[in-house]
Design an enzyme around this catalytic site. Sequence first.
Site, mmCIF file in Angstrom:
data_model
loop_
_atom_site.group_PDB
_atom_site.id
_atom_site.type_symbol
_atom_site.label_atom_id
_atom_site.label_comp_id
_atom_site.label_asym_id
_atom_site.label_seq_id
_atom_site.Cartn_x
_atom_site.Cartn_y
_atom_site.Cartn_z
ATOM 1 C CG ASP A 10 42.695 42.695 42.914
ATOM 2 O OD1 ASP A 10 43.095 42.977 44.059
ATOM 3 O OD2 ASP A 10 41.845 43.376 42.323
ATOM 4 C CB SER A 11 39.716 41.389 46.136
ATOM 5 O OG SER A 11 39.682 42.694 45.593
ATOM 6 C CE1 TYR A 42 40.012 38.686 48.867
ATOM 7 C CE2 TYR A 42 42.311 39.180 48.427
ATOM 8 C CZ TYR A 42 41.243 38.317 48.344
ATOM 9 O OH TYR A 42 41.398 37.100 47.734
ATOM 10 N N GLY A 43 39.440 44.811 51.441
ATOM 11 C CA GLY A 43 39.730 45.961 52.298
ATOM 12 C C GLY A 43 38.886 46.024 53.556
ATOM 13 C CB CYS A 73 45.481 42.710 45.893
ATOM 14 S SG CYS A 73 44.322 43.231 47.168
ATOM 15 C CG ASN A 74 48.042 48.537 46.709
ATOM 16 O OD1 ASN A 74 49.131 49.072 46.780
ATOM 17 N ND2 ASN A 74 47.344 48.515 45.587
ATOM 18 C CB THR A 75 43.897 45.009 50.646
ATOM 19 O OG1 THR A 75 43.414 46.213 50.060
ATOM 20 C CG2 THR A 75 43.325 44.827 52.025
ATOM 21 C CD GLU A 151 35.421 43.623 41.482
ATOM 22 O OE1 GLU A 151 35.436 42.611 40.800
ATOM 23 O OE2 GLU A 151 36.438 44.320 41.680
ATOM 24 C CB CYS A 177 43.175 50.476 45.953
ATOM 25 S SG CYS A 177 41.936 49.247 45.454
ATOM 26 C CB THR A 178 45.380 47.017 41.859
ATOM 27 O OG1 THR A 178 44.504 46.090 42.525
ATOM 28 C CG2 THR A 178 46.786 46.858 42.386
ATOM 29 C CG HIS A 179 39.532 47.591 42.425
ATOM 30 N ND1 HIS A 179 40.264 46.645 43.099
ATOM 31 C CD2 HIS A 179 38.395 46.964 42.010
ATOM 32 C CE1 HIS A 179 39.592 45.496 43.094
ATOM 33 N NE2 HIS A 179 38.459 45.668 42.446
HETATM 34 N N1 DGL Z 1 42.457 45.893 44.588
HETATM 35 C C1 DGL Z 1 42.694 45.745 45.974
HETATM 36 C C2 DGL Z 1 43.862 46.601 46.455
HETATM 37 O O1 DGL Z 1 44.750 46.902 45.680
HETATM 38 C C3 DGL Z 1 41.626 45.829 47.005
HETATM 39 C C4 DGL Z 1 40.211 45.961 46.756
HETATM 40 C C5 DGL Z 1 39.419 45.306 47.859
HETATM 41 O O2 DGL Z 1 39.142 45.947 48.894
HETATM 42 O O3 DGL Z 1 39.110 44.143 47.653
HETATM 43 O O4 DGL Z 1 43.930 46.964 47.607
#
Ligand code: DGL
Length: 192
Positions: A10-11, A42-43, A73-75, A151, A177-179
């Site tokens: 993940d990011s 990443y987003g 990570c969805n992104t 984060e 988003c996994t966060h």
């Molecule tokens: N955890 C990431 C997701 O599921 C993205 C967070 C990011 O923007 O880095 O999209």
Amino acid sequence: MKNSPIGILDSGIGGVTVLKEIIKLLPNEDYIYYSDSLHAPYGEKSKEDVINYVDSIVKFLISKNCKMIIVACNTATAFAIKEIRDKYPDIDIIGIEPAYKMIHDFSYNKKTLVMATSGTIHSEKFLNLYHQYDNDNTILLSCEKLATLIENDDDGIEDYLREILPKEKIEAVVLGCTHYPLLIDKIKEFTP
Ligand code: DGL
């Protein structure tokens, strides 16, 4: 003989919410977790940048003898999974996407909120999924700063949630988003 590990990326820390669930299912596996905090979030990055970041992480995980890679990570999934699977056809690469189909299958008429990064919400991959299962009763919310606030365990998280969350009654929320599962209690509290 030692097992080949499963690689998960993940990011940042968001993928840990996925890793926790995988460990419940596969407690005897070894895992390598790669948190790309250097390039997070990443987003807010371009598709090309995210493909390059994910590519170098996948190379690293393969060099560590991983037998399977999970893009938690969805992104990264939205931007890069196709290119990465095409490039590494000999290893299973599993992605994650916002669980919008679950709304179609189980909560079709409910007023729905999809929360995700800007990258995910505007990606072709997510928009295809959304248009395929659209219940005509959904708000798509691009939560630009949320992953970074999580984060950094930032004090501004609650104010930001109050600012962006809809004021109308919501019956189902997709955490894209996994966060975001790390904030599930606060999201419930601040969503009517
Ligand atoms: N955890 C990431 C997701 O599921 C993205 C967070 C990011 O923007 O880095 O999209």
